[in-house]
Scaffold this motif. Structure first.
Motif, PDB file in Angstrom:
ATOM      1  N   HIS A  29     -17.979 -64.211 -14.866  1.00 20.76           N
ATOM      2  CA  HIS A  29     -18.145 -64.922 -16.125  1.00 20.76           C
ATOM      3  C   HIS A  29     -18.433 -63.956 -17.259  1.00 20.76           C
ATOM      4  N   ALA A  30     -19.196 -62.901 -16.974  1.00 25.18           N
ATOM      5  CA  ALA A  30     -19.563 -61.933 -18.010  1.00 25.18           C
ATOM      6  C   ALA A  30     -18.383 -61.050 -18.410  1.00 25.18           C
ATOM      7  N   GLY A  31     -17.316 -61.060 -17.606  1.00 20.17           N
ATOM      8  CA  GLY A  31     -16.146 -60.288 -18.015  1.00 20.17           C
ATOM      9  C   GLY A  31     -15.535 -59.399 -16.948  1.00 20.17           C
ATOM     10  N   ALA A  32     -16.076 -59.400 -15.736  1.00 17.43           N
ATOM     11  CA  ALA A  32     -15.453 -58.611 -14.674  1.00 17.43           C
ATOM     12  C   ALA A  32     -14.089 -59.206 -14.346  1.00 17.43           C
ATOM     13  N   ARG A  33     -13.140 -58.338 -14.009  1.00 16.13           N
ATOM     14  CA  ARG A  33     -11.794 -58.850 -13.764  1.00 16.13           C
ATOM     15  C   ARG A  33     -11.550 -59.125 -12.288  1.00 16.13           C
ATOM     16  N   GLY A  34     -12.601 -59.062 -11.489  1.00 20.06           N
ATOM     17  CA  GLY A  34     -12.395 -59.401 -10.094  1.00 20.06           C
ATOM     18  C   GLY A  34     -13.588 -59.016  -9.257  1.00 20.06           C
ATOM     19  N   TYR A  35     -13.516 -59.394  -8.012  1.00 22.36           N
ATOM     20  CA  TYR A  35     -14.624 -59.138  -7.106  1.00 22.36           C
ATOM     21  C   TYR A  35     -14.066 -58.920  -5.721  1.00 22.36           C
ATOM     22  N   VAL A  36     -14.470 -57.839  -5.098  1.00 21.56           N
ATOM     23  CA  VAL A  36     -14.092 -57.607  -3.702  1.00 21.56           C
ATOM     24  C   VAL A  36     -15.344 -57.209  -2.930  1.00 21.56           C
ATOM     25  N   THR A  37     -15.323 -57.456  -1.631  1.00 22.09           N
ATOM     26  CA  THR A  37     -16.469 -57.073  -0.813  1.00 22.09           C
ATOM     27  C   THR A  37     -16.378 -55.590  -0.466  1.00 22.09           C
ATOM     28  N   LYS A  38     -17.548 -55.010  -0.170  1.00 21.95           N
ATOM     29  CA  LYS A  38     -17.574 -53.573   0.101  1.00 21.95           C
ATOM     30  C   LYS A  38     -16.870 -53.226   1.411  1.00 21.95           C
ATOM     31  N   THR A  39     -16.627 -54.222   2.242  1.00 22.54           N
ATOM     32  CA  THR A  39     -15.960 -53.942   3.514  1.00 22.54           C
ATOM     33  C   THR A  39     -14.439 -53.955   3.378  1.00 22.54           C
ATOM     34  N   ILE A  40     -13.939 -54.037   2.164  1.00 21.70           N
ATOM     35  CA  ILE A  40     -12.498 -54.093   1.928  1.00 21.70           C
ATOM     36  C   ILE A  40     -11.800 -52.856   2.515  1.00 21.70           C
ATOM     37  N   GLU A  41     -10.581 -53.061   3.013  1.00 24.03           N
ATOM     38  CA  GLU A  41      -9.812 -51.948   3.572  1.00 24.03           C
ATOM     39  C   GLU A  41      -9.466 -50.964   2.451  1.00 24.03           C
ATOM     40  N   PRO A  42      -9.429 -49.638   2.785  1.00 26.39           N
ATOM     41  CA  PRO A  42      -9.184 -48.629   1.747  1.00 26.39           C
ATOM     42  C   PRO A  42      -7.908 -48.894   0.945  1.00 26.39           C
ATOM     43  N   GLY A  43      -6.828 -49.229   1.637  1.00 28.63           N
ATOM     44  CA  GLY A  43      -5.565 -49.456   0.933  1.00 28.63           C
ATOM     45  C   GLY A  43      -5.678 -50.599  -0.058  1.00 28.63           C
ATOM     46  N   GLU A  44      -6.390 -51.645   0.357  1.00 29.71           N
ATOM     47  CA  GLU A  44      -6.528 -52.816  -0.510  1.00 29.71           C
ATOM     48  C   GLU A  44      -7.390 -52.497  -1.725  1.00 29.71           C
ATOM     49  N   LEU A  45      -8.366 -51.620  -1.528  1.00 37.82           N
ATOM     50  CA  LEU A  45      -9.231 -51.255  -2.654  1.00 37.82           C
ATOM     51  C   LEU A  45      -8.420 -50.532  -3.727  1.00 37.82           C
ATOM     52  N   ALA A  46      -7.599 -49.555  -3.293  1.00 39.20           N
ATOM     53  CA  ALA A  46      -6.770 -48.814  -4.253  1.00 39.20           C
ATOM     54  C   ALA A  46      -5.827 -49.784  -4.972  1.00 39.20           C
ATOM     55  N   ASP A  47      -5.300 -50.706  -4.213  1.00 37.24           N
ATOM     56  CA  ASP A  47      -4.393 -51.706  -4.768  1.00 37.24           C
ATOM     57  C   ASP A  47      -5.118 -52.550  -5.821  1.00 37.24           C
ATOM     58  N   ALA A  48      -6.350 -52.946  -5.495  1.00 39.92           N
ATOM     59  CA  ALA A  48      -7.135 -53.764  -6.424  1.00 39.92           C
ATOM     60  C   ALA A  48      -7.424 -52.987  -7.702  1.00 39.92           C
ATOM     61  N   VAL A  49      -7.731 -51.693  -7.556  1.00 36.20           N
ATOM     62  CA  VAL A  49      -8.002 -50.859  -8.736  1.00 36.20           C
ATOM     63  C   VAL A  49      -6.764 -50.807  -9.626  1.00 36.20           C
ATOM     64  N   ARG A  50      -5.621 -50.592  -9.009  1.00 39.92           N
ATOM     65  CA  ARG A  50      -4.388 -50.522  -9.797  1.00 39.92           C
ATOM     66  C   ARG A  50      -4.133 -51.838 -10.521  1.00 39.92           C
ATOM     67  N   ARG A  51      -4.417 -52.922  -9.841  1.00 39.76           N
ATOM     68  CA  ARG A  51      -4.159 -54.222 -10.465  1.00 39.76           C
ATOM     69  C   ARG A  51      -5.085 -54.464 -11.663  1.00 39.76           C
ATOM     70  N   VAL A  52      -6.350 -54.084 -11.499  1.00 41.50           N
ATOM     71  CA  VAL A  52      -7.283 -54.236 -12.627  1.00 41.50           C
ATOM     72  C   VAL A  52      -6.846 -53.329 -13.777  1.00 41.50           C
ATOM     73  N   ALA A  53      -6.395 -52.104 -13.432  1.00 41.56           N
ATOM     74  CA  ALA A  53      -5.944 -51.168 -14.473  1.00 41.56           C
ATOM     75  C   ALA A  53      -4.766 -51.760 -15.243  1.00 41.56           C
TER      76      ALA A  53
END
Lengths: 216, 421
Positions: A95-119
């Motif tokens: 609500h404050a403005g974050a563009r997403g939320y992932v859990t810390k247990t996310i797979e490495p590939g998915e994390l990089a993917d999420a970063v690219r998507r937010v970028a």
């Protein structure tokens, strides 16, 4: 697309190292911060594309960082990373403005993917977040959101379908395949949901989240 | 007049009142023939203005309702003006003001720096009192003298009572005792004098004075003891909670860390231990563990946990809505367990997703894995897991199940159970 520049904010150095090594080669880490104050100063200085933000930190946590910077630096994307699955934490941050939320247990590939998507200016919904949102925007008219603003409270059937599939563990491209739409259209729906979430009444939203946690 | 925090201010105030009391006594005894009420008004006015000048204006002067009202400086002056202006109405203004400031004394422990400055309250009160005295001397007060002194004495007594109930510094304690003594002396003089005027001293007067004395001296102590007892109980509860948490951390986290060290050569085992520990802590910290009647959500989380442990695979659980567990939904949970076990076997170590949505109309669960997938029709008839445990079980309880290969590979089992409304 150029390599996104990332700032990692977490009060645990061990965790920052872990994220850094998981993202090695995929993104450019422009800096790390271990406290809210450090993070705010660093982000103002380096203006990264994406901030990976821990939800739970002393002195206000990720929420303090997003609240302080989101209005001032609209070009910086905040991605919340948390071990907490408490909906009030997550929903407040989005609500404050974050563009997403992932859990810390996310797979490495998915994390990089999420970063690219937010970028790229898109939203990142983990299955959990999709579940929270479905709950918050359930068609039930007795829920607080529907009473406050029927327009914001209602998801279109397509948005609902998309969230449903994400909650079921589908990746964006799989959602696209399932619904016979392009991944870009999936992004579009998810961003629209994010906007509704950010525009809805904060007080009602957090009360809903707290109540949900009580009955969960 | 709730708190006189400053030693000098408190002493000065106490001496002033004692002096005023002495003058009063001498006058009543006929030893003085002054226009003592006008002189009293003047002295009180000087004392009040003096206190107001000495004490710095602080933002934290008021707490609670008063703080909200006085945030605006205009309101603050309006409040002061009203206090003074309504003083002739049987001392109403200062009395109400005194009772309002009681709220500040009543606030259990305002945070440091938020302590209202008692000198300013006392100063305003004295200015109000001087107006009352002056008005009384000029014969301008509304209401009888008895009412006036009753209102003033009552609010002063209550203020003193609550002042005494607060923990205070040395100067504050001395001032408090002096002030209590002065008020008592004054009350006694006034009541004795008026009962003499009414014809003869009665035993009622010393009895009432004694009761008031006891109340002023013992009451605050009793209140403070109660408050300290409550604080102590709270502290004990907190300590217990802390030690309970420490115990839990020992039982779970430390034990698991020890286990992990001894099994460091078996990555699968270590992962499984870490996973079950994460789940356990999550339940404790984020309250996902529900007590009371079993719900569909908790039952599904429990079976997901079982499968995580049994098959060494991560199960991502997302649950939307919830309902009490009944027979049909219990069948859904059992079928979901079977589907999860199947998925875990075929997923090849990749995470398995469980999504469930429970609303008034239906309960549905989706179990998705990223394994090679399979064709339901091609499953040999002797492989009973899918057909019996999943499909047949669901049908038997009025639901249905479907298995399909999901886009992008893997397999998804869909379980749907209509619910009675």
């Amino acid at each position: 697309m150029s390599t996104p520049r990332v700032v990692i904010v977490d009060d645990h150095a061990l965790f920052r190292d872990g994220v850094r090594s998981r993202l090695a080669g995929e993104v450019e880490v422009a800096g790390e911060a271990g406290t809210v104050a450090e993070a705010i100063a660093l982000i103002r200085k380096v203006r990264p594309d994406v901030v990976l933000l821990d939800v739970h930190m002393p002195a206000g946590g990720g929420l303090a960082v997003v609240s302080a910077l989101a209005p001032e630096l609209p070009e910086v994307g905040f991605l919340a990373l948390s071990v907490s699955d408490a909906p009030e934490d997550v929903i407040e941050l989005v609500h404050a403005g974050a563009r997403g939320y992932v859990t810390k247990t996310i797979e490495p590939g998915e994390l990089a993917d999420a970063v690219r998507r937010v970028a790229a200016g898109d939203a990142v919904f983990s299955p959990r977040l999709a579940g929270f949102v479905l709950d918050a925007f359930a068609g039930d008219a007795t829920l607080p959101l529907a009473q406050v603003d029927p327009e914001l409270a209602s998801l279109t059937p397509r948005e609902r379908e998309v969230l449903h599939l994400i909650a079921r563990g589908y990746l964006y491209k799989e959602v696209g395949l399932e619904l016979a739409i392009s991944p870009k259209t999936v992004e579009h729906h998810v961003s629209a949901v994010l906007r509704k979430l950010q525009l809805s009444n904060r007080h009602q939203l957090s009360r809903w989240a707290a109540e949900r946690r009580l009955v969960d | 007049m709730t708190r006189v925090g400053d030693r000098n201010g408190g002493l000065a105030l106490g001496l002033l009142i004692v002096g005023a009391g002495m003058v009063l006594i001498l006058d009543r005894a006929g030893a003085l023939t002054l226009a003592w009420d006008l002189a009293g008004a003047l002295v009180t006015l000087v004392a009040g203005v003096g206190l107001l000048t000495v004490a710095p204006a602080s933002r934290a002067q008021y707490v609670g309702t008063l703080a909200r009202i006085t945030r605006d400086r205009g309101n603050l002056w309006a409040l002061r003006a009203a206090t003074v202006a309504t003083a002739p109405l049987a001392g109403l203004g200062p009395a109400v003001y005194g009772l309002l400031t009681l709220r500040q004394a009543l606030a259990p422990e305002p945070p440091a720096g938020d302590q209202p400055d008692g000198r300013r309250s006392a100063g305003t009160g004295l200015v109000g009192l001087s107006v009352v005295l002056a008005a009384d001397a000029a014969g301008l007060t509304l209401g009888s003298d008895a009412l006036l002194w009753g209102v003033l004495g009552g609010s002063a007594g209550l203020s003193l009572y609550w002042w005494g109930a607060k923990p205070m510094r040395e100067g504050g304690r001395v001032a408090f005792l002096l002030l209590s003594g002065a008020v008592l002396l004054w009350l006694a003089t006034v009541s004795i004098a008026s009962s003499q005027g009414a014809g003869g001293t009665s035993v009622v007067v010393p009895a009432v004075a004694g009761a008031v004395l006891a109340l002023l001296v013992l009451g605050p102590r009793w209140t403070r003891t109660q408050r300290e007892l409550a604080a102590e109980r709270e502290e004990r509860a907190r300590t217990m909670e802390r030690s309970e948490l420490a115990e839990k951390v020992h039982d779970s986290v430390l034990q698991t860390l020890a286990l992990i060290q001894s099994r460091a050569d078996d990555p699968a085992e270590v992962k499984a231990l870490a996973r079950s520990q994460e789940r356990d802590l999550r339940e404790r910290l984020f309250g996902e563990r529900t007590e009371g009647p079993a719900s569909v959500g908790t039952a599904l989380r429990a079976v997901a946990a079982e499968v995580e442990d049994a098959y060494r695979v991560k199960v991502e659980v997302v649950i939307v809505g919830d309902a009490e567990l009944d027979e049909p939904t219990a069948a859904l949970v059992a079928a979901a367990r079977e589907a999860l076990a199947n998925a875990a076997k075929h997923a090849g170590g990749a995470p398995v997703s469980l999504f469930a949505e429970i609303n008034e109309r239906q309960a549905s669960a989706f179990v998705r894995d990223r394994g090679p997938g399979f064709d339901l029709e091609a499953v040999p008839a002797d492989r009973r897991g899918v057909r019996d445990s999943i499909v047949a079980r669901m049908v038997r309880h009025g639901g249905h199940a479907a298995v399909r290969t999901a886009p992008g590979g893997g397999c998804e089992v869909r379980l749907v159970q209509e619910r009675r409304r």
